[in-house]
Each structure stands twice: as structure tokens, then as C-alpha cells.
Design a protein around this motif. Structure first.
Motif, PDB file in Angstrom:
ATOM      1  N   UNK A 100      28.087  21.744  -3.034  1.00 41.25           N
ATOM      2  CA  UNK A 100      29.246  22.603  -2.843  1.00 41.25           C
ATOM      3  C   UNK A 100      29.522  22.722  -1.342  1.00 41.25           C
ATOM      4  N   UNK A 101      30.600  22.089  -0.901  1.00 38.50           N
ATOM      5  CA  UNK A 101      30.882  22.074   0.536  1.00 38.50           C
ATOM      6  C   UNK A 101      31.265  23.442   1.090  1.00 38.50           C
ATOM      7  N   UNK A 102      31.594  24.379   0.210  1.00 40.53           N
ATOM      8  CA  UNK A 102      31.963  25.719   0.682  1.00 40.53           C
ATOM      9  C   UNK A 102      30.727  26.507   1.104  1.00 40.53           C
ATOM     10  N   UNK A 103      29.570  26.108   0.620  1.00 36.63           N
ATOM     11  CA  UNK A 103      28.328  26.825   0.948  1.00 36.63           C
ATOM     12  C   UNK A 103      27.557  26.055   2.013  1.00 36.63           C
ATOM     13  N   UNK A 104      26.640  26.741   2.676  1.00 32.49           N
ATOM     14  CA  UNK A 104      25.826  26.069   3.689  1.00 32.49           C
ATOM     15  C   UNK A 104      24.426  26.691   3.734  1.00 32.49           C
ATOM     16  N   UNK A 105      23.579  26.190   2.872  1.00 37.18           N
ATOM     17  CA  UNK A 105      22.167  26.586   2.842  1.00 37.18           C
ATOM     18  C   UNK A 105      21.974  28.100   2.754  1.00 37.18           C
ATOM     19  N   UNK A 106      22.854  28.756   1.988  1.00 35.67           N
ATOM     20  CA  UNK A 106      22.663  30.203   1.840  1.00 35.67           C
ATOM     21  C   UNK A 106      21.914  30.551   0.560  1.00 35.67           C
ATOM     22  N   UNK A 107      21.594  29.546  -0.232  1.00 35.96           N
ATOM     23  CA  UNK A 107      20.814  29.770  -1.455  1.00 35.96           C
ATOM     24  C   UNK A 107      19.745  28.674  -1.518  1.00 35.96           C
ATOM     25  N   UNK A 108      18.590  28.976  -0.957  1.00 32.80           N
ATOM     26  CA  UNK A 108      17.540  27.959  -0.827  1.00 32.80           C
ATOM     27  C   UNK A 108      16.713  27.870  -2.105  1.00 32.80           C
ATOM     28  N   UNK A 109      16.568  26.639  -2.605  1.00 28.53           N
ATOM     29  CA  UNK A 109      15.706  26.398  -3.763  1.00 28.53           C
ATOM     30  C   UNK A 109      14.288  26.143  -3.255  1.00 28.53           C
ATOM     31  N   UNK A 110      13.341  26.933  -3.748  1.00 26.92           N
ATOM     32  CA  UNK A 110      11.958  26.791  -3.267  1.00 26.92           C
ATOM     33  C   UNK A 110      11.128  25.986  -4.254  1.00 26.92           C
ATOM     34  N   UNK A 111      10.300  25.112  -3.726  1.00 28.43           N
ATOM     35  CA  UNK A 111       9.449  24.255  -4.554  1.00 28.43           C
ATOM     36  C   UNK A 111       7.980  24.468  -4.166  1.00 28.43           C
ATOM     37  N   UNK A 112       7.113  24.119  -5.094  1.00 24.86           N
ATOM     38  CA  UNK A 112       5.684  24.194  -4.786  1.00 24.86           C
ATOM     39  C   UNK A 112       5.018  22.828  -4.884  1.00 24.86           C
ATOM     40  N   UNK A 113       5.741  21.844  -5.434  1.00 23.84           N
ATOM     41  CA  UNK A 113       5.184  20.498  -5.573  1.00 23.84           C
ATOM     42  C   UNK A 113       5.344  19.705  -4.284  1.00 23.84           C
ATOM     43  N   UNK A 114       4.639  18.594  -4.219  1.00 20.10           N
ATOM     44  CA  UNK A 114       4.769  17.705  -3.064  1.00 20.10           C
ATOM     45  C   UNK A 114       5.732  16.556  -3.333  1.00 20.10           C
ATOM     46  N   UNK A 115       6.334  16.554  -4.509  1.00 21.99           N
ATOM     47  CA  UNK A 115       7.403  15.600  -4.845  1.00 21.99           C
ATOM     48  C   UNK A 115       8.542  16.448  -5.396  1.00 21.99           C
ATOM     49  N   UNK A 116       9.618  16.545  -4.634  1.00 19.89           N
ATOM     50  CA  UNK A 116      10.674  17.487  -5.031  1.00 19.89           C
ATOM     51  C   UNK A 116      11.946  16.735  -5.437  1.00 19.89           C
ATOM     52  N   UNK A 117      12.584  17.186  -6.525  1.00 20.33           N
ATOM     53  CA  UNK A 117      13.754  16.469  -7.041  1.00 20.33           C
ATOM     54  C   UNK A 117      15.059  16.961  -6.421  1.00 20.33           C
ATOM     55  N   UNK A 118      16.068  16.119  -6.464  1.00 20.80           N
ATOM     56  CA  UNK A 118      17.407  16.557  -6.057  1.00 20.80           C
ATOM     57  C   UNK A 118      17.972  17.469  -7.138  1.00 20.80           C
ATOM     58  N   UNK A 119      18.709  18.482  -6.713  1.00 17.76           N
ATOM     59  CA  UNK A 119      19.373  19.385  -7.653  1.00 17.76           C
ATOM     60  C   UNK A 119      20.604  18.665  -8.194  1.00 17.76           C
ATOM     61  N   UNK A 120      20.683  18.579  -9.511  1.00 19.39           N
ATOM     62  CA  UNK A 120      21.784  17.824 -10.117  1.00 19.39           C
ATOM     63  C   UNK A 120      23.060  18.655 -10.197  1.00 19.39           C
ATOM     64  N   UNK A 121      24.169  18.091  -9.742  1.00 17.28           N
ATOM     65  CA  UNK A 121      25.460  18.718 -10.065  1.00 17.28           C
ATOM     66  C   UNK A 121      25.794  18.375 -11.512  1.00 17.28           C
ATOM     67  N   UNK A 122      26.922  18.840 -12.023  1.00 11.61           N
ATOM     68  CA  UNK A 122      27.337  18.433 -13.371  1.00 11.61           C
ATOM     69  C   UNK A 122      27.991  17.056 -13.246  1.00 11.61           C
TER      70      UNK A 122
END
Lengths: 85, 353
Positions: free
Chosen positions: B19-41
Motif C-alpha cells: 500500500x503506497x499510502x502507508x510507510x512502515x507504520x504497521x510493522x509485522x513482527x516475526x520470530x523465525x529466521x526465514x520470513x515470508x513476504x506478506x501477500x496482497x490479494x
């Protein structure tokens, strides 16, 4: 025969990545190509490999495929008659 | 020579960056050492019929391209230039596994067709019906910078007006396992947020696609001007500072002129020394890092390029990427530096336009 048709539908969905479909969405007499499920020539190649791998049927004449892959009914009938495994 | 501008961006990463309107204001936190891309629809961008044969990397590439094109108000471009380190590794693994499992029999065409490195660029062209120049660079961790360099030259020489460039890489299960075995992925569970404190070898791996429309015509929505990009296959740590100074001097700049230094630290204790060296050389300059958000992959630097573009356009440095406490009143000139495992170094210089 019903078990084979169910198996074919499940394999079709898995092999051809028909992500939004379930076996219930495919009727036994639905056209698989063209206006039916909308499969294409690459899918036909996948189906030829599936026949060979799962049922031991080698299709050497591509023209044969047109009739065999018309629907789940035609596929199941052909496999029942020609399968070697 | 013409100036070259970043006119739009499209990003799919381990964060919700699509979403180009946002800029890292909602950070997804991970605990693994292999992290996936967040899928758009994906279905909002690709028809289900076309998408069903596409692995994640292809879908990420197409969708991030479309996001960038939409933002640039373009239906097509003069050229598509892609950078990828591993290409469509999922389909590569799939057909190689099928060869082994089936004793070289029963090979289906789809994974093979989709497995080549230039599949993403080809599929983007098919989606856009773009018959222009289409090239894919596979140069490890300077794949994206190689694509950038090609586009920069074409636009500076006015051989094209608008070029779509991007970097894309996806996770492959088997490839990931190999990287774990050889400790390129951290063995202990650190998660990406403790990267810089881990003091161990290896990185946290990620995936993603970052595409940009570059143009030699500035628009109202332009993000930044690309001043230069330079790559080095090998570079000694003790020569890094001088190389950075020389790179800046070519553009009549010194270290004091840089408003922000963006580094590609991935927390590998054996190779972060390069970043630490440069960090010390720019001790009075605000610094940022990003691989705790994106993970490490061959084209992770395209996420850094996205980050720099957003910072220059919004004049905002998100707290989550700050590497030191030095403040700047504005971010007009930004230097990016990246390397992976001590090889394939790159400097990229962006400025406000």
C-alpha cells in the motif's frame, strides 16, 4: 467407477492448480476444455503425463486426447478400459 | 545526459508495503529466521486463470509492477529490466525433484516452463503486452543494481522514456534447507529484530519484489533523482572507506554532504564488519538499516532502494529503521551501501528532486 471419477477430479485440481475449485464444482459431464473448465494446451500435456504416471497409459496420438479429455466421464471410461496399473 | 527520476514504486515484502499510502507504520513482527513476504490479494491484480501456474515470485513481481505502473499512471513502458539472484527457485526445485523422484520419467511441462530466471520479466511483459526491451540480470547480490545500471544508461542517453525495473526473489524450501545446513541462515532462533545484537554467523532470510518506474521526465509524483550506482565484485574492507569517498567525489560530494546512509546490515558477525567500517566513516551522518524488516535475499537491496525513495519523498525516517541517533533536518542526499558475504558491493546515490 464413481471412485475413479472422484480421484480424477481431485488429481485434476491438484495437478492443474485449480485453486478455487473443489471436486463438487466439477460435474462428470462438464467440458474440460474450451467453454467448460477452460483448460488449455499446457493442461493437456499435464493430463497426458498424469495418465502415464498414475494409470500406465501412454498416449502417442495427440488426436486421441481430444476425445479422451472431453469430460470426467470420457476420461474415466478410457482409463477403466486401458489402465495397466 | 538526461536526469533520471524514480517516478513510482511498488513493493511486496515481509512488511505490508504494497500500500503506497502507508510507510512502515504497521510493522509485522516475526520470530523465525526465514520470513515470508506478506501477500496482497493477488486476484485483484492477476486473473485466477493466469495466476494458477504462477509461483509466489512471479505473482509478487507482477503485482509490484502493476502497483508501480498504476502510481505512475502508465499502461506500458519502453523496457522491463529485472534483477534476481535465484529466479523462480520454487519451480526449479519442483521439476528437479520430479526428475529424481520419477527416475527421469513423467515430467510435466509447467514447472520447467516457469523455472527460468527470466520468467518474471517475461510474465510481466505478457501481462502488459509489452514488446520492448526485456532483460534479466542474475548477478547474485548486485542483480538489482545491475538492472538499475542498465536502465540508468538507457534513460540518461534518452534511448527510452519510461523503464520498469525491479528486484525479485522467493523462498524455495530445499534451497532454504541448504542455506541452513551451511549456516548462511542463523542456526539459533534470534528473529529479525535482534539481528544486530546476535553476534553470530548467518542471516535471517526473506523474500520480496520491489519494482519502480524510472523515467527521464520528472513528474509531480517523482520520489527522487538517481545520481549514480556503482558495483564492485570484490572490495577489501580496508579500502571501503576510500572507495566510498572516491565514489562521492566523482559527484562533487563528500561524506558531510550525505544526509542519510542506508546500510544493508544482516547481522552476520563475519561480514557486518564492512557495514561497521562504513558506519564509522559516516559517524556524523544519520544512518538506517532495513534487513530486520525485509530479511536477506539477493535482491534485498531493492527494498533498501524502496526505503530510500520513500524517505526522500516523505522526508520521514521511520523510527524502526534508525541505526544511530544522529538527526538531520532534511533528507536530500541519500547513499545506500550493500554487500553479501563480503562480495558484490554496491553504492547507490539518490537525491531529492
Amino acid at each position: 467407477m464413481d471412485a475413479l471419477k472422484q480421484e480424477l477430479k481431485e488429481n485434476l485440481i491438484e495437478q492443474l492448480n485449480l485453486e478455487d475449485m473443489s471436486p463438487e464444482d466439477i460435474a462428470n459431464d462438464d467440458m474440460l476444455f474450451g467453454d467448460g473448465l477452460g483448460l488449455d494446451s499446457i493442461d493437456a500435456l499435464e493430463l497426458i503425463v498424469m495418465l502415464d504416471k498414475n494409470y500406465g497409459i501412454k498416449l502417442t496420438d495427440p488426436k486421441e486426447g481430444r476425445a479422451i479429455f472431453e469430460s470426467i466421464n470420457t476420461m474415466a471410461a478410457y482409463i477403466s478400459e486401458h489402465r495397466s496399473k | 545526459m538526461k536526469n533520471v527520476y524514480i517516478n513510482s514504486v511498488g513493493s511486496i515484502s515481509a512488511q505490508k508495503t504494497f500500500d503506497n499510502a502507508a510507510f512502515l507504520n504497521d510493522i509485522t513482527k516475526y520470530h523465525d529466521n526465514v520470513i515470508p513476504a506478506v501477500n496482497p490479494v493477488y486476484k485483484d491484480y492477476i486473473s485466477p486463470a493466469a495466476a494458477r501456474r504462477m509461483a509466489k515470485g512471479i505473482k509478487m513481481g507482477i503485482v509490484s509492477s502493476k502497483i508501480a505502473l498504476n502510481e505512475a499512471n502508465l499502461d506500458n513502458v519502453d523496457a522491463i529490466i529485472t534483477g534476481t539472484g535465484m529466479g523462480c527457485v520454487r519451480d526449479s526445485e519442483k521439476f528437479v525433484r520430479a526428475i529424481i523422484d520419477n527416475d527421469e520419467q513423467y515430467l510435466t511441462p509447467t514447472p520447467f516452463i516457469q523455472s527460468t530466471h527470466n520468467t518474471v520479466g517475461g510474465q510481466i511483459a505478457l501481462e502488459l503486452n509489452c514488446k520492448g526491451y526485456n532483460f534479466t540480470y542474475v548477478h547474485s547480490s548486485i542483480s538489482f543494481e545491475s538492472a538499475l545500471m542498465d536502465a540508468l544508461l538507457q534513460l540518461q542517453l534518452d534511448e527510452a522514456k519510461n523503464i520498469l525495473i525491479g528486484g525479485v526473489d522467493e523462498h524455495g524450501d530445499h534451497t532454504t534447507e541448504i542455506h541452513k545446513i551451511i549456516n548462511h541462515i542463523k542456526p539459533e532462533q534470534v528473529g529479525p529484530y535482534n539481528l544486530l545484537n546476535s553476534k553470530t554467523e548467518g542471516a535471517v532470510f526473506g523474500e520480496g519484489a520491489n519494482f519502480f518506474v524510472l523515467s527521464n521526465e520528472k513528474s509531480n509524483s517523482s520520489y527522487a533523482k538517481i545520481t549514480s550506482v556503482q558495483t564492485y565484485n570484490t572490495l577489501q574492507e580496508n579500502a571501503l572507506k576510500q572507495q566510498a569517498i572516491a565514489f562521492l567525489k566523482e559527484h562533487d560530494l563528500s561524506t558531510d554532504d550525505i544526509d542519510l546512509l542506508i546500510l544493508g546490515n544482516n547481522g552476520d558477525v563475519n561480514f557486518d564488519v564492512f557495514y561497521n567500517t562504513l558506519s564509522e566513516a559516516f559517524s556524523k551522518t544519520p544512518q538506517a538499516y532495513y534487513k530486520h524488516l525485509s530479511g536477506e535475499f539477493n535482491t534485498a537491496s531493492s527494498f533498501g532502494f524502496w526505503l530510500a525513495s520513500k524517505i526522500i519523498k516523505t522526508q520521514t525516517l521511520p523510527e524502526v529503521v534508525k541505526l544511530n541517533g544522529v538527526q538531520a533536518s532534511s533528507y536530500k542526499t541519500v547513499l545506500l551501501y550493500n554487500q553479501y558475504r563480503g562480495e558484490n558491493h554496491s553504492f547507490t546515490l539518490l537525491s531529492q528532486c
